[in-house]
Motif scaffolding. Structure first.
Motif: not given
Length: 317
Positions: A244-246, A204-207, A215-219
């Motif tokens: 970095m883009n999606e 499992k990789i969580k970036l 103002g939040k973190r994209d997971v």
């Protein structure tokens, strides 16, 4: 024929000390440590060992090791023990702060070497421009190795940093495979084979990426549900550059899962000495009893030059 040469860096006197050698061990590691040459020498009044003195190991005209004396010892038997490290020792001993943007690993090494007066040989174009690296008070070795790790994760290509008889090199492991077979009826005198999911295995990789707009973190999550069922959750976590883009994040996550979602296979092999073998090179291992027939990269190599034996720690490429 193996020769061990020494030059006193204070007087400039040079000696062939091969006949004084009572023991010699040449060791290399793929990352994090300089190559070393450990010598046990018969004391000779004409040969004065000095810190920073130059030691070279040659096999006929081929240069194997070129380094600098860092440890000198003597005991009641009138033998002198010497430890010399190659040029990468200076990368380990020195710390600094660097900020890089859009630089490849080979370009990072080129800049660091120029700043510290180190000599570079041929450096392969590592092909990946790292968006951002901010390294505060890190060893030069760690900085370059981190750049090579980024390259591996983002391209799947492994490069190795090493010293080629006095010149720093970056080499593509795939392109520098040895034309050498070690295994059944060929060089190997003993082995231990191991597979594990402890060292570098993740299913499992969580970036995460900081989002200035919200103002939040994209997971972003990448996982292999089957292997999670078999092994439990083994999660790696990384904060990626906010620029970095999606699509880039998804590509990185997929590459990391492909790289780490498998057991690590490793060998320890004892074999007859071959001086072409050193850490960072890949060679073919074939041992029928454990069903292994593949290229492995040498993680660590230790060579007893007088006994003409070598001990290798290997990892599947």
């Amino acid at each position: 024929m193996i020769a061990i040469l020494y030059q006193n860096n204070v007087t400039g006197d040079a000696f062939d000390v091969t006949s004084l050698c009572a023991g010699a061990k040449w060791s290399t590691k793929r990352s994090g440590s300089p190559a070393s040459l450990e010598l046990t020498m018969i004391a000779d009044d004409a040969v004065v060992w000095t810190h920073g003195g130059i030691v070279a190991l040659k096999d006929d005209d081929t240069g194997i090791f070129y380094g600098y004396v860092v440890k000198i010892g003597q005991d009641e038997t009138d033998q002198v023990t010497i430890t010399a490290y190659d040029q990468t020792w200076y990368l380990k001993k020195n710390k600094d702060t660097y900020v890089f943007a859009g630089k490849r690993a080979d370009e990072i090494l080129t800049q660091i070497a120029a700043d510290f007066g180190l000599k570079c040989g041929e450096l392969e174009n590592t092909g990946y421009a790292i968006p951002s690296m901010i390294e505060d008070g890190q060893t030069l070795f760690d900085i370059v190795l981190k750049a090579l790790d980024y390259t591996l994760i983002n391209t799947g290509k492994m490069f190795v940093l090493w010293d080629d008889f006095g010149s720093l090199r970056i080499t593509d492991v795939e392109k520098s495979k040895l034309d050498l077979f070690v295994g059944d009826s060929s060089l190997a005198t003993g082995y231990t084979y191991e597979t594990d999911i402890d060292s570098e295995t993740y299913n499992k990789i969580k970036l995460v990426r900081d989002n200035k707009e919200t103002g939040k973190r994209d997971v972003y999550i990448f996982q292999d549900s089957n292997n999670i069922t078999f092994w439990g959750t083994l999660q790696d976590y990384e904060s990626v550059d906010e620029d970095m883009n999606e699509a880039q994040i998804k590509e990185r996550g997929g590459q990391m899962l492909e790289l780490y979602n498998r057991p690590t296979k490793s060998f320890e092999v004892k074999a007859l000495l071959d001086l072409s073998v050193r850490a960072g090179r890949a060679l073919y291992i074939g041992i029928e009893k454990v069903g292994v027939s593949a290229f492995f990269i040498v993680e660590e190599a230790s060579a007893d030059l007088l006994k003409e034996e070598m001990s290798l720690k290997l990892k599947v490429v």
